[in-house]
Design a protein around this motif. Structure first.
Motif, PDB file in Angstrom:
ATOM      1  N   THR A  85      13.334  13.466  11.987  1.00  0.00           N
ATOM      2  CA  THR A  85      13.555  12.280  11.150  1.00  0.00           C
ATOM      3  C   THR A  85      13.353  10.992  11.954  1.00  0.00           C
ATOM      4  O   THR A  85      13.473  10.986  13.186  1.00  0.00           O
ATOM      5  CB  THR A  85      14.983  12.279  10.569  1.00  0.00           C
ATOM      6  N   GLU A  86      13.064   9.908  11.230  1.00  0.00           N
ATOM      7  CA  GLU A  86      12.832   8.616  11.900  1.00  0.00           C
ATOM      8  C   GLU A  86      14.052   8.153  12.702  1.00  0.00           C
ATOM      9  O   GLU A  86      13.899   7.739  13.853  1.00  0.00           O
ATOM     10  CB  GLU A  86      12.392   7.559  10.883  1.00  0.00           C
ATOM     11  N   PRO A  87      15.281   8.209  12.120  1.00  0.00           N
ATOM     12  CA  PRO A  87      16.440   7.797  12.929  1.00  0.00           C
ATOM     13  C   PRO A  87      16.575   8.642  14.199  1.00  0.00           C
ATOM     14  O   PRO A  87      16.965   8.134  15.251  1.00  0.00           O
ATOM     15  CB  PRO A  87      17.631   8.024  11.993  1.00  0.00           C
ATOM     16  N   ALA A  88      16.222   9.932  14.088  1.00  0.00           N
ATOM     17  CA  ALA A  88      16.341  10.805  15.261  1.00  0.00           C
ATOM     18  C   ALA A  88      15.345  10.394  16.344  1.00  0.00           C
ATOM     19  O   ALA A  88      15.628  10.495  17.538  1.00  0.00           O
ATOM     20  CB  ALA A  88      16.119  12.257  14.856  1.00  0.00           C
ATOM     21  N   LYS A  89      14.165   9.910  15.911  1.00  0.00           N
ATOM     22  CA  LYS A  89      13.183   9.465  16.910  1.00  0.00           C
ATOM     23  C   LYS A  89      13.744   8.281  17.702  1.00  0.00           C
ATOM     24  O   LYS A  89      13.537   8.177  18.910  1.00  0.00           O
ATOM     25  CB  LYS A  89      11.869   9.092  16.218  1.00  0.00           C
ATOM     26  N   GLU A  90      14.457   7.398  17.000  1.00  0.00           N
ATOM     27  CA  GLU A  90      15.086   6.264  17.706  1.00  0.00           C
ATOM     28  C   GLU A  90      16.175   6.748  18.654  1.00  0.00           C
ATOM     29  O   GLU A  90      16.328   6.230  19.756  1.00  0.00           O
ATOM     30  CB  GLU A  90      15.635   5.252  16.708  1.00  0.00           C
ATOM     31  N   LYS A  91      16.926   7.773  18.226  1.00  0.00           N
ATOM     32  CA  LYS A  91      17.968   8.320  19.113  1.00  0.00           C
ATOM     33  C   LYS A  91      17.337   8.938  20.364  1.00  0.00           C
ATOM     34  O   LYS A  91      17.890   8.826  21.456  1.00  0.00           O
ATOM     35  CB  LYS A  91      18.785   9.382  18.372  1.00  0.00           C
ATOM     36  N   LEU A  92      16.194   9.595  20.175  1.00  0.00           N
ATOM     37  CA  LEU A  92      15.507  10.182  21.333  1.00  0.00           C
ATOM     38  C   LEU A  92      15.122   9.085  22.318  1.00  0.00           C
ATOM     39  O   LEU A  92      15.326   9.202  23.524  1.00  0.00           O
ATOM     40  CB  LEU A  92      14.233  10.926  20.884  1.00  0.00           C
ATOM     41  N   ARG A  93      14.570   8.010  21.766  1.00  0.00           N
ATOM     42  CA  ARG A  93      14.120   6.904  22.630  1.00  0.00           C
ATOM     43  C   ARG A  93      15.298   6.324  23.409  1.00  0.00           C
ATOM     44  O   ARG A  93      15.213   6.106  24.618  1.00  0.00           O
ATOM     45  CB  ARG A  93      13.458   5.813  21.771  1.00  0.00           C
TER      46      ARG A  93
END
Lengths: 253, 164
Positions: free
Chosen positions: B90-98
């Protein structure tokens, strides 16, 4: 359940054993690779292959219907019942030969998975869709190294060329006619491997050329691993791989 | 007591990925279906990589979390098709990864099949300083799903979640 088609099981076993035996062989690098990054890369690629083998052999075991699961197929068969390509069982030798082998094999695997996406066996098509993503990374990784080593120093060039000269004759076996191939092609569960030869050469030869390597001429040499007649190296590999299950039958963890 | 499907999803949103604990198994996109069935739950999971050693840990943590929440019998089915893709993160998860220091997978197509020759590194932004002056050190990082990069600006190494 319909009667299992022996050619279908044989075809799946060939795919599964290629992945299993090369995965096991490559895992010998764990803790020994020239640099840490490559140590991790080789271990990760081994895991991908062993994961593919698990899916393929589990499927073969289900179709066979004799109650053999993937562990029994992987660990409790004897040498002549393995159907992997001889190339997959050859010793790793140096890092260069390991990379040339991966390059030759992974590109073959990519082409095979591409065709198997359309397999009439939906489980095999699903395994192909999963595995092709991994095989492409393996092909890319090995291709990078083949160019880097082949077009590198005089020493690395010489060793990479020697690796190619040693391995190339074993690639003829990829495309040798096999009875279960005819059944596979006729029933639509997979291509005859001989159909992939031109496509494979058109992928690998340009990279070998870019690596300033000389592609060896074909010779009358033949190997027969996928027919169950193996080199002297497979027995040694199996004795190590099967040790635990042979010593402690049924052990789980 | 038993859980409804939506309650089960709520529970699963809190089950972390064992390798990357900042994101949950649902954010990773591997939980495909949750079905209430015969007084228990049937959960469909799609593995990330064929040989990912975390797969079994994930199945077990899903069962543990749901049972702890009162789900009764929980069975986990592994489904291969369609194959997992990083597009399901998910998009929010991509931000969390970053934020965690892992460059998220790009939205573009993974490596092509026709010419699997050489990887042309895309200009990947460093998750720490944002610089695009980065180089790839290795196609395989600490796990099969990540590659190892280095930022030439802040000189820090970082991992990149490879698109597949």
């Amino acid at each position: 359940m319909t009667t299992p088609n022996p050619a279908h099981i044989e075809y799946l076993t060939r795919l599964g054993d290629n992945a299993l035996i090369l995965g096991q062989r490559m895992s010998e690098w764990c803790g020994h690779a020239p640099v840490l990054e490559e140590d991790m890369a080789l271990a990760n690629m081994s895991l991908d292959l062993i994961g593919q083998a698990r899916m393929l052999l589990a499927h073969a075991g289900q179709l066979e219907g004799k109650g053999r699961d993937e562990d029994q197929l992987a660990f409790l068969r004897t040498e002549m019942h393995y159907r992997n390509l001889t190339l997959c069982e050859l010793p790793n030798a140096d890092f260069g030969r390991t990379m040339v082998r991966n390059f030759l094999f992974a590109n073959f695997q990519v082409l095979l998975w591409e065709r198997l996406l359309a397999s009439s066996d939906s489980e095999l098509a699903a395994i192909a869709a999963k595995s092709i993503k991994e095989a492409r990374y393996h092909a890319q990784h090995a291709g990078d190294w083949v160019v880097r080593l082949g077009d590198g120093t005089a020493e690395s060039h010489e060793r990479t060329q020697a690796a190619l000269d040693y391995l190339w004759p074993y690639t003829a076996e990829f495309f040798a006619a096999n009875p279960s191939d005819e059944a596979a092609a006729a029933a639509g569960f997979g291509p005859a491997w001989s159909e992939l030869e031109a496509a494979w050469e058109s992928v690998v030869v340009p990279v070998l050329t870019e690596a300033t390597l000389t592609v060896p001429a074909r010779t009358p040499f033949k190997s027969f691993g996928k027919f169950g007649r193996h080199s002297e190296h497979l027995g040694h590999l199996l004795s190590e791989m099967q040790y635990m299950q042979r010593t402690y039958p049924g052990a789980q963890w | 007591m038993m859980l409804t499907e939506s309650q089960a999803w709520e529970v699963l949103h809190a089950v972390p990925d064992p390798e990357i604990p900042v994101i949950s198994v649902t954010e990773l996109g591997i939980v495909r279906e949750v079905l209430a069935r015969d007084g228990g739950l049937h959960v469909v999971v799609t593995p990330t990589y064929s040989g990912c050693p975390a797969t079994e840990v994930i199945s077990q943590s899903i069962v543990d979390a749901l049972v702890a929440a009162g789900a009764g019998v929980v069975e986990v089915e592994t489904r291969l098709a369609p194959a997992w893709t990083t597009d399901w993160i998910t998009e929010p998860a991509k931000e969390k990864l970053r934020a965690y220091g892992i460059a998220p997978p790009g939205g573009d197509a993974p490596v092509g099949g026709a010419q699997p020759i050489r990887f042309v590194p895309r200009k990947l932004a460093c998750p720490r300083c944002g610089s695009t002056d980065t180089t790839r050190l290795s196609q395989f990082g600490s796990t099969a799903c990540k590659a190892l990069y280095r930022c030439q600006s802040c000189l820090e190494p970082f991992e990149y979640f490879k698109p597949i």
